[in-house]
Scaffold this active site. Structure first.
Site, PDB file in Angstrom:
ATOM      1  N   ASP A 258       0.848  -1.186   0.000  1.00 44.70           N
ATOM      2  CA  ASP A 258       0.000   0.000   0.000  1.00 44.70           C
ATOM      3  C   ASP A 258       0.889   1.243   0.000  1.00 44.70           C
ATOM      4  O   ASP A 258       1.784   1.366   0.851  1.00 44.70           O
ATOM      5  CB  ASP A 258      -0.910  -0.003   1.236  1.00 44.70           C
ATOM      6  CG  ASP A 258      -1.977   1.069   1.159  1.00 44.70           C
ATOM      7  OD1 ASP A 258      -3.117   0.732   0.779  1.00 44.70           O
ATOM      8  OD2 ASP A 258      -1.674   2.229   1.490  1.00 44.70           O
ATOM      9  N   ASN A 266      -2.899  12.928  -3.097  1.00 47.10           N
ATOM     10  CA  ASN A 266      -3.933  13.395  -4.020  1.00 47.10           C
ATOM     11  C   ASN A 266      -4.459  14.775  -3.621  1.00 47.10           C
ATOM     12  O   ASN A 266      -4.641  15.664  -4.461  1.00 47.10           O
ATOM     13  CB  ASN A 266      -5.091  12.396  -4.058  1.00 47.10           C
ATOM     14  CG  ASN A 266      -4.927  11.358  -5.153  1.00 47.10           C
ATOM     15  OD1 ASN A 266      -4.325  11.622  -6.180  1.00 47.10           O
ATOM     16  ND2 ASN A 266      -5.470  10.177  -4.937  1.00 47.10           N
ATOM     17  N   HIS A 271      -5.029  14.869  -8.490  1.00 46.35           N
ATOM     18  CA  HIS A 271      -5.163  13.476  -8.931  1.00 46.35           C
ATOM     19  C   HIS A 271      -4.160  13.101 -10.023  1.00 46.35           C
ATOM     20  O   HIS A 271      -3.816  11.932 -10.170  1.00 46.35           O
ATOM     21  CB  HIS A 271      -6.588  13.218  -9.419  1.00 46.35           C
ATOM     22  CG  HIS A 271      -7.599  13.206  -8.313  1.00 46.35           C
ATOM     23  ND1 HIS A 271      -7.744  12.139  -7.463  1.00 46.35           N
ATOM     24  CD2 HIS A 271      -8.494  14.139  -7.912  1.00 46.35           C
ATOM     25  CE1 HIS A 271      -8.697  12.402  -6.575  1.00 46.35           C
ATOM     26  NE2 HIS A 271      -9.173  13.619  -6.824  1.00 46.35           N
ATOM     27  N   ASP A 275      -2.117   9.686  -9.971  1.00 49.28           N
ATOM     28  CA  ASP A 275      -2.014   8.742 -11.094  1.00 49.28           C
ATOM     29  C   ASP A 275      -0.558   8.486 -11.467  1.00 49.28           C
ATOM     30  O   ASP A 275      -0.164   7.358 -11.766  1.00 49.28           O
ATOM     31  CB  ASP A 275      -2.776   9.283 -12.306  1.00 49.28           C
ATOM     32  CG  ASP A 275      -4.279   9.252 -12.120  1.00 49.28           C
ATOM     33  OD1 ASP A 275      -4.745   8.580 -11.166  1.00 49.28           O
ATOM     34  OD2 ASP A 275      -4.998   9.880 -12.918  1.00 49.28           O
ATOM     35  N   GLU A 301      -4.761   2.535  -4.076  1.00 50.65           N
ATOM     36  CA  GLU A 301      -3.300   2.495  -3.965  1.00 50.65           C
ATOM     37  C   GLU A 301      -2.809   1.154  -3.438  1.00 50.65           C
ATOM     38  O   GLU A 301      -1.655   1.026  -3.025  1.00 50.65           O
ATOM     39  CB  GLU A 301      -2.813   3.625  -3.044  1.00 50.65           C
ATOM     40  CG  GLU A 301      -3.119   3.433  -1.573  1.00 50.65           C
ATOM     41  CD  GLU A 301      -4.520   3.885  -1.160  1.00 50.65           C
ATOM     42  OE1 GLU A 301      -4.719   4.163   0.032  1.00 50.65           O
ATOM     43  OE2 GLU A 301      -5.403   3.964  -2.039  1.00 50.65           O
TER      44      GLU A 301
END
Length: 387
Positions: A258, A266, A271, A275, A301
């Site tokens: 994770d 974010n 975002h 990404d 994630e």
């Protein structure tokens, strides 16, 4: 034995029908690169063959010039379709000048007194050049893992092209330039070779379908952003690897990973940065893992990793390499000012343990890593036995 005009009529109707089938196929699916060009090649070839059928009956002199133009245009488009389909670059620099030169010769030959048979002999050599060119494209070493269908069509084209060269050279040597005077053997061979070219049309359509099917399979089994396996495909492959390891009495490790503080990443940078973090993490793991290791994005994630043939010590080493490599990732969208870290939970799947139970244990290790400060690796603990 049928005459050449009847044969041209049959070929013309067949090629135009085949082009119409392709049009229907294109309407109902996403066309593969080159398919539209191939459709035009079939349509022009069919129209030219109908022209060859009608020319003796109509007696229109202009058809003697239009017919070779149709042959050459169809052949050039056929080569262009293959080059486009397989992504060959700069093919226009070769195909277009050669097609233009062939058109110039074909149009000026009748004006210089060449007979129709001599003109068709020239077209035969162009057919051979086209077939050998498409064989070169299909069998080119740069094309990795060619399909069996692709190899069959390539070999077929090569054999056909060489056969046409031998036939045409023999006709020149014997002085038998009139197609109507060919013997039964030569005529049968010529028709058989030409029929194989039509079969190649179905082969091209099948190659397009193979590519579309492969693309649909990738869409169904991979994550759009990272290109990794999606959750469903990871679970299927990891469970298959678990069963194989059980039969072979080999260990298999399972990791849950994770990215730390992903929500804050974010929220702080947007975002696009999130990404980028997911994509770069996926690329980083690709440079570390073995070919048979199984990595998937479980959602958000969170990632999962199966390591066949790996015991606890080996899994710890692999997890540490991933942890160290993650800290070296730099995110361009936030100015390289952010250091990524990852928390990892790790277990070795027991012989009597199913995949969901192993994932739950690895998940417990992941949450332990989060609680203990993140950017670390924790074992998932022992299997919980029923009382």
């Amino acid at each position: 034995m049928i005459d050449i005009q009847t044969f041209m009529l049959a070929l013309g109707i067949g090629n135009i029908s085949f082009a119409l089938l392709m049009v229907a196929y294109i309407r109902d699916t996403e066309p593969s690169p080159g398919l539209r060009i191939w459709t035009w090649a079939r349509l022009i070839a069919g129209a030219t063959q109908l022209m060859a059928f009608a020319r003796p009956q109509l007696g229109v002199p202009v058809l003697v010039l239009l017919e070779p133009v149709g042959w050459i245009a169809g052949l050039a488009l056929e080569v262009a379709a293959y080059c486009t389909f397989f992504g060959f670059r700069n093919w226009q620099r070769i195909v277009y000048p050669l097609a233009g030169l062939a058109l110039l010769v074909a149009c000026t030959a009748p004006l210089a007194g060449a007979s129709y048979s001599e003109l068709m002999l020239l077209i035969s050599f162009l057919f051979a050049l086209c077939a050998i060119s498409t064989a070169y494209v299909l069998l080119h070493p740069a094309l990795k893992n060619p399909s069996l269908l692709q190899r069959i069509i390539g070999v077929n084209d090569a054999v056909f092209g060489l056969a046409i060269v031998v036939w045409a050279a023999g006709a020149v040597e014997r002085g038998q330039l009139d197609l109507f005077e060919l013997g039964a053997t030569q005529f049968t061979a010529y028709i058989s070779g030409y029929a194989l070219m039509i079969v190649n049309g179905f082969g091209f359509l099948l190659m397009c379908k193979q590519r579309n099917d492969a693309a649909m399979k990738r869409l169904a089994s991979t994550d759009d952003l990272t290109g990794l396996l999606n959750r469903r495909e990871f679970l299927a492959r990891a469970d298959a690897a678990r069963m194989l390891a059980l039969r072979q009495r080999q260990p298999i490790a399972l990791l849950m990973l994770d990215i730390d503080h992903f929500k804050q990443l974010n929220d702080r940078f947007g975002h696009a940065t999130g990404d980028e973090a997911l994509l770069l993490f996926a690329r980083t793991t690709d440079g570390i893992l073995r070919e048979h290791d199984i990595l998937g994005r479980m959602g958000g994630e969170e990632f999962a990793l199966a390591l066949p043939g790996t015991d606890l010590a080996g899994a710890m080493q692999a997890a540490e390499r991933l942890r160290q490599a993650t800290m070296e990732i730099r995110l361009l969208t936030c100015g390289n000012h952010y250091t990524m870290t990852v928390s990892i939970g790790l277990v070795v799947i027991e012989s009597n343990e199913d995949l969901p139970a192993a994932l739950a244990r690895a998940d417990r290790g992941l949450y332990a890593a989060k609680r203990n400060g993140r950017n670390r690796i924790e074992e998932g603990g022992a299997v919980r036995r029923a009382a």
